[in-house]
Design an enzyme around this catalytic site. Structure first.
Site, mmCIF file in Angstrom:
data_model
loop_
_atom_site.group_PDB
_atom_site.id
_atom_site.type_symbol
_atom_site.label_atom_id
_atom_site.label_comp_id
_atom_site.label_asym_id
_atom_site.label_seq_id
_atom_site.Cartn_x
_atom_site.Cartn_y
_atom_site.Cartn_z
ATOM 1 N N CYS A 11 44.203 39.091 51.410
ATOM 2 C CA CYS A 11 43.609 40.203 50.681
ATOM 3 C C CYS A 11 43.081 41.193 51.718
ATOM 4 O O CYS A 11 43.232 40.963 52.919
ATOM 5 C CB CYS A 11 42.534 39.756 49.691
ATOM 6 N N CYS A 85 46.561 43.657 48.746
ATOM 7 C CA CYS A 85 46.564 44.215 50.108
ATOM 8 C C CYS A 85 47.653 45.277 50.273
ATOM 9 O O CYS A 85 47.902 45.752 51.372
ATOM 10 C CB CYS A 85 46.694 43.123 51.163
ATOM 11 N N CYS A 89 50.988 43.674 54.215
ATOM 12 C CA CYS A 89 51.519 42.364 54.557
ATOM 13 C C CYS A 89 52.980 42.486 54.986
ATOM 14 O O CYS A 89 53.807 42.981 54.220
ATOM 15 C CB CYS A 89 51.404 41.421 53.372
#
Length: 137
Positions: A11, A85, A89
């Site tokens: 996150c 997020c 990522c």
């Protein structure tokens, strides 16, 4: 003996949702799953309300620290669970990716964090089942 599956929870701040998910997976997986968590912009400390909510379930996050998301952590994981997020990522072929849409516990009181915690637990139990790992509790 086969290598245990590895899961990375990501996150933004690595201070609430991903830490709670990692705590549940460690506790319920009984060591059968390698657990990591990280944040794209980690805070300095874990959200104290998230810590309190998890202590109500007997899971202690007080010794945990937010960690920065690295390519190495993603590459070393079989399953990558993102929680708001965005595009931070990195995506690698051959990894299983899931995005869990969950409210952010940041700035919320314990009454608002408990349902988030409970939903994370439900999803972690489902994740364990999908990995063919029986929850220990």
């Amino acid at each position: 003996m086969p290598t245990p599956p590895s899961v990375l929870f990501v996150c933004v701040h690595n201070a609430g949702r991903s830490q709670m998910a990692a705590g549940f997976l460690r506790a319920l997986g009984g060591g059968a799953v390698e657990v990591r968590s990280a944040g794209s912009a980690p805070k300095d400390t874990i959200n104290p309300v998230a810590v309190e909510a998890m202590l109500e379930r007997g899971i202690d996050l007080r010794a945990e620290q937010p960690k920065v998301l690295t390519d190495e952590a993603v590459q070393a994981s079989d399953v990558v669970i993102t929680m708001g997020c965005g595009d931070a990522c990195p995506v690698y072929p051959g990894k299983r990716y899931e995005d869990w849409e969950l409210d952010d516990p940041a700035g919320q009181g314990i009454e608002a964090v408990r349902p988030i915690r409970d939903e994370i637990e439900r999803r972690v139990r489902g994740l364990l089942a999908s990995l063919d790992v029986e929850a220990v509790a």
